[in-house]
Design an enzyme around this catalytic site. Structure first.
Site, PDB file in Angstrom:
ATOM      1  N   ASP A   1       0.880  -1.168   0.000  1.00  0.00           N
ATOM      2  CA  ASP A   1       0.000   0.000   0.000  1.00  0.00           C
ATOM      3  C   ASP A   1       0.918   1.219   0.000  1.00  0.00           C
ATOM      4  O   ASP A   1       1.502   1.564   1.024  1.00  0.00           O
ATOM      5  CB  ASP A   1      -0.882  -0.052   1.255  1.00  0.00           C
ATOM      6  CG  ASP A   1      -1.647   1.249   1.495  1.00  0.00           C
ATOM      7  OD1 ASP A   1      -1.620   2.140   0.614  1.00  0.00           O
ATOM      8  OD2 ASP A   1      -2.285   1.366   2.561  1.00  0.00           O
TER       9      ASP A   1
ATOM     10  N   LYS B   1       2.683  11.501  -3.439  1.00  0.00           N
ATOM     11  CA  LYS B   1       1.662  10.768  -4.198  1.00  0.00           C
ATOM     12  C   LYS B   1       0.695  11.731  -4.890  1.00  0.00           C
ATOM     13  O   LYS B   1       0.158  11.428  -5.946  1.00  0.00           O
ATOM     14  CB  LYS B   1       0.897   9.851  -3.234  1.00  0.00           C
ATOM     15  CG  LYS B   1      -0.085   8.920  -3.889  1.00  0.00           C
ATOM     16  CD  LYS B   1      -0.548   7.913  -2.869  1.00  0.00           C
ATOM     17  CE  LYS B   1      -1.670   7.037  -3.379  1.00  0.00           C
ATOM     18  NZ  LYS B   1      -2.102   6.094  -2.345  1.00  0.00           N
TER      19      LYS B   1
ATOM     20  N   GLU C   1      -7.286   0.717  -4.482  1.00  0.00           N
ATOM     21  CA  GLU C   1      -7.267   0.614  -3.019  1.00  0.00           C
ATOM     22  C   GLU C   1      -8.586   0.121  -2.416  1.00  0.00           C
ATOM     23  O   GLU C   1      -8.569  -0.798  -1.591  1.00  0.00           O
ATOM     24  CB  GLU C   1      -6.851   1.957  -2.402  1.00  0.00           C
ATOM     25  CG  GLU C   1      -5.370   2.226  -2.592  1.00  0.00           C
ATOM     26  CD  GLU C   1      -4.958   3.664  -2.378  1.00  0.00           C
ATOM     27  OE1 GLU C   1      -5.769   4.468  -1.878  1.00  0.00           O
ATOM     28  OE2 GLU C   1      -3.801   3.996  -2.712  1.00  0.00           O
TER      29      GLU C   1
ATOM     30  N   ASP D   1     -13.131   5.012   1.599  1.00  0.00           N
ATOM     31  CA  ASP D   1     -11.681   5.063   1.853  1.00  0.00           C
ATOM     32  C   ASP D   1     -11.187   6.511   1.822  1.00  0.00           C
ATOM     33  O   ASP D   1     -11.037   7.097   0.755  1.00  0.00           O
ATOM     34  CB  ASP D   1     -10.984   4.214   0.777  1.00  0.00           C
ATOM     35  CG  ASP D   1      -9.465   4.199   0.918  1.00  0.00           C
ATOM     36  OD1 ASP D   1      -8.927   4.877   1.813  1.00  0.00           O
ATOM     37  OD2 ASP D   1      -8.810   3.498   0.121  1.00  0.00           O
TER      38      ASP D   1
END
Ligand code: AMP
Length: 575
Positions: free
Chosen positions: A8, A70, A147, A170
């Site tokens: 992850d 990211k 994800e 999420d």
């Protein structure tokens, strides 16, 4: 034998998991931590650090440290670390490299192959950049997995007999995804996904920072905007306070010597924080509406809501989600670890570590519409830049669709195919992916000739485009994967060689247990040293030396004691 892992690669933290006796488990890093901060820093001697040590210097040397890279994946932005510059892909490559090395150390074996997760809402370019980052780290990226889909796998592995509608919500550090799934007989069928790849806990922190900065301006008359170090400390304190507010009704922020003549102390209540983030939290509910509508599932029929991502711990988030569905979300899945565990399950499915008898299977969807630019007619007017969808969003992947388009001009010999993703009718509002021109179209009257365009979207979210001139059968193709805006093979090997060289000078990971306390004290020591360069104080110097010894020895009790003493000494000096 090399151990296959799931990774992850998070905005804030990254985790590695693997399958052990058919069960996914987290692989600890070299410091014994279950997660590693996704932070890269360059120290004064030119060594690269990843993880807790890099995060610690975020406060003292923001100019040589990068977090949340990211958010910039797949862009042409450059990251500065001191006098060096890196692409976001290279920085992520460094994070992955550290994860890979730490995992090898923990497992006593090499790590060469991984499933890496990305937000469902990542674009083609962002996915490709993530794949490239893996290669820069010397990892074979077996699969790019969404994800929330990974989180659903972690949830579903223990509920193979269930038949229900599940929503995975999420909310991480920088991205928000929601997926709607149907579960039956061990099959997890993703029906729809929606989200925002620029919304997360980092935005909560920034809103709180803005609020605090305004308070400092009001109470101390100091504008901290231009003071990078003060802003970095304020941001760290804001994040800490935010986390405290997940458990407590109020949090104290205490920042001695934040800036010249500014020692700042205040108390933030949960109500104040909630008011700051309310609008952002509400915007996630709009995404829920969209995903449920696309999935054609009524919210009343959703039996499980799985919360994932560190920011789903914010009480207001839980409250609003519970109100939305009229039921409490599930909390037994660890929101920080579900994605990595799911990635390990996916890796297990691939390598046979999870047998077919276990019976879990998952399908996924294309999160956005993919199509080409065309011209359309409105009466006698030609409208340029119209978006013609080929693969509608939320189609189950892999998917392949073909559409025919006719020539628009007399004598036209070539056709330019411009590929976009997005939901607007006009390409200018969508994301441009690539373009290419095919020639060899036999000249004829407008509309007589046509080309068939085929889009194939694979399970990694990578698009392949082929075209055919219908009358001649002439084919041309483009794999978005190999578009010129991506790294070429040469660029990739050059970047890898550079990272190999620079990473070679990185410190060997030191196996000490992680602690927020020693990081806090290290940051305080740096502030004290700065102070000492301007004033001389024997007592402060002694405290600094003592603090450094305590951190080096990992002496918890001493660290806590010295934190208080050093804070007090700095206060006194300021007064
Ligand atoms: P992730 O990307 O899933 O690791 O989530 C990281 C984000 O979760 C960061 O913005 C953290 O500040 C936030 N976070 C972690 N723990 C908490 C907590 N207890 N309360 C609020 N936010 C948290």
């Amino acid at each position: 034998m090399a151990v296959p892992v799931g990774i992850d690669l998070g905005t804030t933290n990254s985790l590695v998991a693997r399958l052990e006796n058919g069960q996914p488990t987290i692989v600890p890093n070299a410091r014994g931590g279950r997660s590693t901060p996704s932070v890269v820093g360059l120290d004064a001697s030119g060594r690269l650090h990843v993880g807790a040590s890099a995060r610690a210097q975020l406060l003292t040397h923001p100019d040589r440290t990068v977090a949340e890279v990211k958010r910039s994946m797949g862009t042409t932005e450059r990251v500065r670390l001191g006098d060096r510059t890196y692409t976001p892909t290279e920085v992520s490559g460094l994070v992955l490299r550290a994860l890979k090395e730490d995992a090898s150390l923990a497992l006593g074996d090499t790590v060469e192959e991984a499933v890496v997760t990305v937000p469902a809402y990542f674009t083609d370019a962002q996915r490709q950049a993530t794949k490239d980052a893996g290669e820069l780290a010397g990892l074979r990226v077996e699969r790019i997995l969404n994800e929330p889909t990974a989180a659903a796998l972690a949830y579903g592995i223990d509920r193979l007999d269930a038949e229900e509608h599940v929503v995975v919500y999420d909310l991480g550090g920088g991205t928000f995804d929601v997926s709607v799934l149907e579960m039956f007989g061990g099959v997890l069928d993703v029906k729809a996904t929606a989200g925002n790849n620029r919304l997360g806990g980092g935005d909560f922190d920034r809103l709180l920072v803005d609020h605090l900065r305004a308070e400092i301006l009001r109470t101390h008359g100091a504008d901290l905007r231009g003071d990078a170090r003060a802003m970095a400390r304020l941001l760290a304190a804001a994040e800490r306070a935010k986390m405290e507010l997940s458990d407590a009704r109020s949090a104290v922020i205490d920042l001695p010597l934040l800036a010249p003549n500014v020692s700042f102390r205040t108390e933030v209540s949960r109500a104040t924080f909630d008011a700051l983030v309310e609008e952002l939290v509400r915007s996630t509910l709009t995404c829920l509406d969209a995903a449920l509508a696309d999935a054609k599932i009524a919210k009343g029929t959703v039996s499980e809501i799985v919360l994932v991502g560190g920011s789903s711990r914010v009480p207001l988030v839980r409250q609003r989600v519970a109100e939305y569905f009229g039921k409490e979300p599930r909390t037994h899945v660890n929101p920080d670890e579900a994605v990595a565990l799911g990635a390990a399950i996916q890796m297990g499915l691939k390598t046979g570590g999870i047998s077919a008898e276990t019976g879990i299977m998952i399908t996924d969807v294309a999160p956005f519409t993919l199509g080409v630019e065309t011209q359309s007619r409105a009466g006698s007017q030609t409208v340029y830049g119209t978006f013609a969808p080929i693969i509608p969003r939320n189609s189950t992947v892999p998917v392949s669709r073909t559409e025919r388009f006719s020539t628009t001009a007399d004598g036209q010999k070539s056709v330019t195919v411009r590929v976009f993703q997005g939901e607007s009718r006009y390409t200018k509002n969508n994301v441009f992916l690539d373009e290419y021109t095919i020639d060899g179209v036999p000249p004829s009257l407008a509309g007589r000739e046509s080309v068939a365009i085929t889009f194939t979207y694979d399970i990694n979210g990578i698009l392949d485009v082929t075209t055919e001139v219908v009358s001649t059968g002439k084919k041309a193709s483009l794999v978005i994967d190999k578009s010129p805006r991506r790294m070429t093979d040469e660029e990739r090997s050059a970047a890898r060689a550079r990272l190999d060289r620079e990473w070679g000078s990185a410190p060997a990971p030191t196996p000490v247990a992680p602690s927020a306390a020693d990081e806090g004290l290290t940051a305080l020591v740096a502030v004290a040293k700065e102070k000492l360069s301007a004033t001389s104080s024997a007592s402060l110097e002694a405290l600094v030396a003592e603090a450094e010894r305590a951190v080096a020895a990992g002496d918890r009790a001493k660290i806590v004691e010295l934190d208080a003493k050093l804070t007090e000494a700095l206060f006194a000096l300021d007064g």
